[in-house]
Design a protein around this motif. Structure first.
Motif, PDB file in Angstrom:
ATOM      1  N   ASP A 136       7.678   1.632  26.472  1.00  0.00           N
ATOM      2  CA  ASP A 136       7.074   2.852  25.935  1.00  0.00           C
ATOM      3  C   ASP A 136       5.621   2.547  25.603  1.00  0.00           C
ATOM      4  O   ASP A 136       5.333   1.580  24.886  1.00  0.00           O
ATOM      5  N   PRO A 137       4.691   3.333  26.144  1.00  0.00           N
ATOM      6  CA  PRO A 137       3.269   3.077  25.840  1.00  0.00           C
ATOM      7  C   PRO A 137       2.981   3.020  24.344  1.00  0.00           C
ATOM      8  O   PRO A 137       1.984   2.425  23.929  1.00  0.00           O
ATOM      9  N   ALA A 138       3.835   3.619  23.523  1.00  0.00           N
ATOM     10  CA  ALA A 138       3.623   3.554  22.075  1.00  0.00           C
ATOM     11  C   ALA A 138       3.776   2.132  21.556  1.00  0.00           C
ATOM     12  O   ALA A 138       3.310   1.809  20.462  1.00  0.00           O
TER      13      ALA A 138
ATOM     14  N   GLU B  68       8.135  14.948  24.021  1.00  0.00           N
ATOM     15  CA  GLU B  68       7.299  13.929  23.380  1.00  0.00           C
ATOM     16  C   GLU B  68       7.305  12.629  24.176  1.00  0.00           C
ATOM     17  O   GLU B  68       6.262  12.008  24.375  1.00  0.00           O
ATOM     18  N   GLU B  69       8.483  12.224  24.661  1.00  0.00           N
ATOM     19  CA  GLU B  69       8.585  10.996  25.462  1.00  0.00           C
ATOM     20  C   GLU B  69       7.816  11.148  26.769  1.00  0.00           C
ATOM     21  O   GLU B  69       7.111  10.227  27.207  1.00  0.00           O
ATOM     22  N   LEU B  70       7.944  12.298  27.418  1.00  0.00           N
ATOM     23  CA  LEU B  70       7.227  12.534  28.673  1.00  0.00           C
ATOM     24  C   LEU B  70       5.719  12.517  28.447  1.00  0.00           C
ATOM     25  O   LEU B  70       4.960  12.025  29.287  1.00  0.00           O
TER      26      LEU B  70
ATOM     27  N   ILE C 144       9.562   4.639  35.630  1.00  0.00           N
ATOM     28  CA  ILE C 144      10.883   4.015  35.679  1.00  0.00           C
ATOM     29  C   ILE C 144      11.523   3.979  34.287  1.00  0.00           C
ATOM     30  O   ILE C 144      12.726   3.780  34.163  1.00  0.00           O
ATOM     31  N   ALA C 145      10.709   4.178  33.243  1.00  0.00           N
ATOM     32  CA  ALA C 145      11.262   4.241  31.888  1.00  0.00           C
ATOM     33  C   ALA C 145      11.676   5.664  31.513  1.00  0.00           C
ATOM     34  O   ALA C 145      12.311   5.868  30.478  1.00  0.00           O
ATOM     35  N   GLY C 146      11.321   6.654  32.344  1.00  0.00           N
ATOM     36  CA  GLY C 146      11.702   8.041  32.070  1.00  0.00           C
ATOM     37  C   GLY C 146      13.137   8.303  32.481  1.00  0.00           C
ATOM     38  O   GLY C 146      13.732   7.566  33.267  1.00  0.00           O
ATOM     39  N   LYS C 147      13.712   9.388  31.960  1.00  0.00           N
ATOM     40  CA  LYS C 147      15.093   9.752  32.274  1.00  0.00           C
ATOM     41  C   LYS C 147      15.225  11.265  32.350  1.00  0.00           C
ATOM     42  O   LYS C 147      14.335  11.999  31.912  1.00  0.00           O
ATOM     43  N   PHE C 148      16.338  11.714  32.916  1.00  0.00           N
ATOM     44  CA  PHE C 148      16.561  13.147  33.080  1.00  0.00           C
ATOM     45  C   PHE C 148      16.507  13.864  31.739  1.00  0.00           C
ATOM     46  O   PHE C 148      15.994  14.981  31.648  1.00  0.00           O
TER      47      PHE C 148
ATOM     48  N   THR D  24       9.157  18.143  35.292  1.00  0.00           N
ATOM     49  CA  THR D  24       9.880  18.609  36.477  1.00  0.00           C
ATOM     50  C   THR D  24      10.084  17.483  37.475  1.00  0.00           C
ATOM     51  O   THR D  24      11.176  17.311  38.031  1.00  0.00           O
ATOM     52  N   THR D  25       9.021  16.705  37.693  1.00  0.00           N
ATOM     53  CA  THR D  25       9.114  15.579  38.636  1.00  0.00           C
ATOM     54  C   THR D  25      10.157  14.570  38.182  1.00  0.00           C
ATOM     55  O   THR D  25      10.970  14.083  38.980  1.00  0.00           O
TER      56      THR D  25
END
Length: 324
Positions: free
Chosen positions: A128-130, A166-168, A157-161, A176-177
């Protein structure tokens, strides 16, 4: 019990493969929205784990063959001790011990991979960039920043459905992507998970024991369907790992099953008359196909005499000689 040793081991393998791909010229920067060095690092994490577990996988196949060979004896014990579950379990354990068959060996490779899956899941959640400027199980700050920015077709690769807005936003990703890429990968993950179980059952057949058959049905249908829900919380990197692992399993099972084919099954039972009685067969879904109708033996017909033909034994048709 601390699981840090798993996180350090997973991180070390990932970083080693990332350095290897980076050294041979695979671009670490995004090409077509993809950081291939990090994607290949995840793919070859699977290869590393599966090579290490290959001897266990071979033992799994051999154990399944032994269990198949023991099915007639198991069925006989079930008939003998019907209603006496305690004695039945004792006799079955003694049979397995005597024949060196282990019913739990069939699930051992999967259980051994669970720590790897959980380790990768934990590590990728930390991307997480944070958390920039922090160390991550032996990672340098530069490596952490590179991995946290890694993406597959612009989806981190750290993102999820199920990533929140806030995370995005922290990942700098388009919602959407991320949902499209993650959704496609979840469907592929479900399909390949089903195919790996189906491939094994097609080769080994359905178990005679009701409990083992229930486990087979759970593996075939239950686990793929559960991924439709749980897949929403998996980071894209974890789904890449799962899909790669399934594809590796399909190829590995095909090779091992050819090298160690299932024991020949009895096509029919021989009765007292010496004729073979066809037995019903079972389909993949456990339904029973009716046995083919037995072929009745045909008796060759003896052709009668043609009109005008001489009798076969003319002496019988002659009149008796007179006594003179």
């Amino acid at each position: 019990m601390s699981l840090d040793w798993i996180y350090y081991a997973i991180s070390w393998i990932l970083l080693a493969w990332h350095s290897a791909w980076d050294a041979i010229g695979v671009a670490d920067g995004p090409v077509a929205g993809t950081n291939w060095a990090w994607i290949l690092a995840i793919v070859f994490l699977v290869v590393t784990v599966r090579v290490i577990l290959f001897p266990v996988f071979v033992k799994q196949i051999k154990s399944q063959r032994a269990m198949q060979a023991l099915q007639p004896q198991v069925k006989a014990l079930q008939e003998k001790h019907k209603g006496d579950r305690e004695t039945l379990q004792k006799e079955m354990m003694e049979l397995y011990r005597k024949e060196k068959a282990n019913p739990l060996m069939g699930c051992l490779p999967m259980f051994l991979q669970i720590p790897v899956f959980l380790g990768l899941f934990h590590v990728l959640r930390r991307l997480d960039p944070a958390n920039q400027g922090k160390t991550l199980y032996g990672w340098t700050v530069e490596q952490f920043e590179s991995a946290s920015a890694a993406s597959l077709f612009t989806a981190p690769i750290a993102g999820k459905f199920g990533s929140t807005a806030e995370e995005l936003s922290r990942l700098g990703a388009n919602g959407t992507t991320v949902k499209v890429i993650a959704g496609i990968l979840v469907l592929v993950m479900m399909g390949t998970t089903y195919l790996t179980s189906r491939q094994m059952i097609l080769k080994t057949g359905w178990a005679e024991d009701p409990q083992q058959r229930m486990i087979q049905r759970l593996m075939l249908y239950g686990i793929p369907l559960s991924l439709l829900i749980s897949g929403a919380i998996f980071p894209i990197g974890v789904i890449i790992y799962w899909v790669t692992n399934n594809l590796f399993t399909l190829g590995q099972q095909q090779w091992v099953l050819r090298k160690y084919p299932p024991p020949p099954t009895v096509a029919g039972k021989t009765g007292t008359t010496g004729r073979t009685t066809a037995q019903p067969t079972k389909t993949l879904l456990g339904r029973t196909k009716p046995a083919p109708a037995p072929v009745k033996p045909t008796t060759p017909k003896v052709a009668g005499p043609k009109p005008g033909a001489k009798p076969v034994n003319p002496k019988k048709n002659r009149p008796a000689k007179r006594q003179g």
